[in-house]
Design an enzyme around this catalytic site. Structure first.
Site, mmCIF file in Angstrom:
data_model
loop_
_atom_site.group_PDB
_atom_site.id
_atom_site.type_symbol
_atom_site.label_atom_id
_atom_site.label_comp_id
_atom_site.label_asym_id
_atom_site.label_seq_id
_atom_site.Cartn_x
_atom_site.Cartn_y
_atom_site.Cartn_z
ATOM 1 N N TYR B 295 0.848 -1.188 0.000
ATOM 2 C CA TYR B 295 0.000 0.000 0.000
ATOM 3 C C TYR B 295 0.882 1.235 0.000
ATOM 4 O O TYR B 295 1.889 1.272 0.718
ATOM 5 C CB TYR B 295 -0.852 0.051 1.274
ATOM 6 C CG TYR B 295 -1.733 -1.145 1.495
ATOM 7 C CD1 TYR B 295 -1.196 -2.351 1.952
ATOM 8 C CD2 TYR B 295 -3.102 -1.082 1.269
ATOM 9 C CE1 TYR B 295 -2.006 -3.453 2.166
ATOM 10 C CE2 TYR B 295 -3.921 -2.192 1.489
ATOM 11 C CZ TYR B 295 -3.368 -3.374 1.930
ATOM 12 O OH TYR B 295 -4.156 -4.467 2.142
ATOM 13 N N HIS B 306 -7.086 0.279 -0.806
ATOM 14 C CA HIS B 306 -6.782 -0.774 -1.766
ATOM 15 C C HIS B 306 -5.263 -0.871 -1.984
ATOM 16 O O HIS B 306 -4.611 0.141 -2.180
ATOM 17 C CB HIS B 306 -7.503 -0.424 -3.074
ATOM 18 C CG HIS B 306 -7.162 -1.338 -4.191
ATOM 19 N ND1 HIS B 306 -7.590 -2.645 -4.236
ATOM 20 C CD2 HIS B 306 -6.403 -1.157 -5.288
ATOM 21 C CE1 HIS B 306 -7.121 -3.208 -5.322
ATOM 22 N NE2 HIS B 306 -6.397 -2.337 -5.982
ATOM 23 N N LYS B 337 -4.309 -4.958 -9.381
ATOM 24 C CA LYS B 337 -3.014 -4.605 -8.798
ATOM 25 C C LYS B 337 -1.943 -4.762 -9.874
ATOM 26 O O LYS B 337 -2.138 -5.467 -10.856
ATOM 27 C CB LYS B 337 -2.691 -5.530 -7.619
ATOM 28 C CG LYS B 337 -3.725 -5.486 -6.506
ATOM 29 C CD LYS B 337 -3.320 -6.351 -5.327
ATOM 30 C CE LYS B 337 -4.505 -6.725 -4.449
ATOM 31 N NZ LYS B 337 -5.219 -5.584 -3.883
#
Lengths: 359, 359
Positions: B295, B306, B337
């Site tokens: 993160y 997220h 991602k």
């Protein structure tokens, strides 16, 4: 030691891998909450049950004439049993979400929600693993069979390095499709070019591809077959294969060349053959990182439907790396497919279905 | 030989790894369509260009006094250059989707859509791989740097066994987050239990977890740290760690024990440390089959946002297996991602971002 309201705290002793409590604890701990096992004039707790009951303030435990606090008990228990901590994490998680748990041949026997020992049979055999443990395919299959023999579901509880638990269901299954794979006629001419096989003739290309879903068109005329597809069709005498100098290759010659390109070739072919022979359509699973994506059937009008399975061929002595297993299953589930592992043993192909489940 | 309407078919000769055409072919093939390279009084085609122009019916090729048809030419060319077929598949695919292509230091230089040689600079360096080829990390990084030095994007075109192409973009990148990771105060007491570390004290547990996102609560009081988190915090003297018998562990003792539990420990720790030191929050990526999810920052009110990255630590001499790479990238992209591979070399951690792209 805390005494909260009317909660009675029992005092037990740590002996080996057991904590014994006086039998007067039976009514509260065993009869109503299903902890431990009565034996003669004591109630015996496993180390895991004992740790949880210390945490809950329901028991205290003495060892070598002094009382162990939670920290002291955890350190003692970790020294006495392997994987103690991860088992404790799973026990605590399941117990706090309403499941009753007994020790079992795998790690735990777990009762269905709302069920309890004596009233309902247990439903799951839970097998606890740290994500770092290597897991032998043969061990897992044995656990699955042990569970299945007594009509239980095998659940793997995998604890990651940050103590999050992922539950997987594992079961052996049959694979069966609806495709007629029978092709006949004179052998179709094809050539091996490095790591794929080319069918040069337009009619044969169209038939192999459109009716039976072999290969991929190179252009309007020619069809490329994968080594696996080519080996299968060669074995069925549907095609004949020449090398780039024009020499005819026997199935053995071809297998010898293919295994040089792809060391997994024999085990992949064994699984491909079994699936195709069972009427399934098998295509590469490359984009999903697995050997195959597999369709039960193909709609002749609409073309290929959604493939239901990803199949990966393993050696029978394979050892799972759990993070890799996690990635495979997660990816399969994210594209709405079931992840199946397949291996050959004694001439038979077995299929193991592993999927994430919510407990 | 076909002559369709006004299309002139040129006749060339196969010499080594080149097909030469008479220079009168230049106007049609080179000036307007950018095939080949004029040299003295001939136009030289690569074998791939020649194969494609045979397929298109624009040239014929003679070799040893006889004309080669497409099949004959493919067999000859496959014998002369490695990976010929997969390169042809990628060339054909890109060319037919409107890209102009020239030979390059990787396999191809490719012009942007609408661009062409002479008018616009090329945009991509395309590196063609069969899914079966092992790919050295060092090779890939070299290709990425070669492309980046001349301001091109490196694209890997991976051809699977059924000749489907997947394109991946690869680039080196910096990692930088917004977290302040500074912790101070007396060292917090913790214990190593098998493969994780327990913080026993409630205040410390809350601070480490809530403010800095370390670990996972075991219950309301205690916090479990992963080996990696514990090693990092031990290195910063934020915690002190005892074994289950109460002996204090130095960072070296701890590392020795951790590497027995987890052989990847040193390379994982090097990457963890670099990311944390750069202000990122790093948690396990187990559920995604990668070492970490990462993160950029944590919103103190909303908690963790997220995670944008999955990071996997590699040895600097790592060799990619392309189906596994495919699985990793596909899974990362499916959960929105970016997939990052990280490795240490000469004391520096590098980050390689690999993502699927549409061409």
């Amino acid at each position: 030691m805390k005494r909260m309201n009317n909660i009675k705290t029992f005092s037990g002793s740590l002996i080996g891998e057991i904590v014994t409590l006086p039998i007067d604890s039976k009514e509260i701990l065993y009869d109503t909450s299903y902890y431990g096992q009565p034996k003669d004039d004591v109630l015996e707790l496993t180390l895991i049950e004992a740790a949880y009951l210390i945490y809950k303030g329901k028991i205290t435990v003495n060892f070598e004439n002094k009382k162990l606090d939670f920290e002291g008990f955890m350190c003692e228990a970790s020294r006495r049993t392997g994987n103690f901590e991860v088992k404790y994490i799973v026990f605590k998680d399941l117990r706090e979400r309403g499941y009753f748990i007994k020790p079992g041949v795998t790690d735990f026997r777990v009762y269905p929600r709302g069920g309890s020992p004596g009233k309902t049979p247990s439903k799951y055999f839970v097998y606890v693993l740290s994500e770092r443990q290597p897991m032998l395919l043969t061990d897992l299959v044995q656990q699955v069979e042990t569970a299945s023999n007594v009509k239980k579901e095998l659940i793997m509880a995998v604890v990651d390095e940050e103590s999050e638990i992922t539950f997987y269901g594992a079961r052996l299954r049959n694979m069966k499709g609806d495709m007629d794979n029978a092709l006949s006629g004179p052998a179709i001419r094809a050539s091996l070019l490095e790591d794929r096989v080319m069918v040069w003739d337009s009619n044969s290309s169209v038939q192999l591809h459109n009716e039976f879903l072999y290969g991929k068109p190179l252009d309007e005329i020619r069809l490329q077959l994968s080594l696996i597809e080519a080996a299968y069709l060669l074995g069925k005498e549907v095609i004949e294969i020449r090398d780039s100098k024009g020499g005819i290759l026997t199935p053995n010659d071809f297998a010898d060349q293919a295994v040089m390109v792809e060391s997994d070739f024999p085990k992949k072919l064994a699984v491909y053959k079994d699936l195709r022979d069972k009427g399934m359509v098998v295509k590469t699973g490359y984009k999903f990182g697995s050997h195959y994506r597999v369709y039960k059937k193909v709609d002749q009008k609409k073309g290929m439907l959604h493939s239901e399975f990803l199949v990966h061929a393993l050696d029978s002595n394979y050892i799972f790396n759990l993070p890799q297993l996690s990635r495979a299953v997660r990816l399969a589930n994210s594209v709405k497919k079931q992840m199946i592992f397949a291996w050959e043993s004694g001439g038979t192909i077995s299929y193991l279905d592993i999927g994430r489940i919510k407990m």
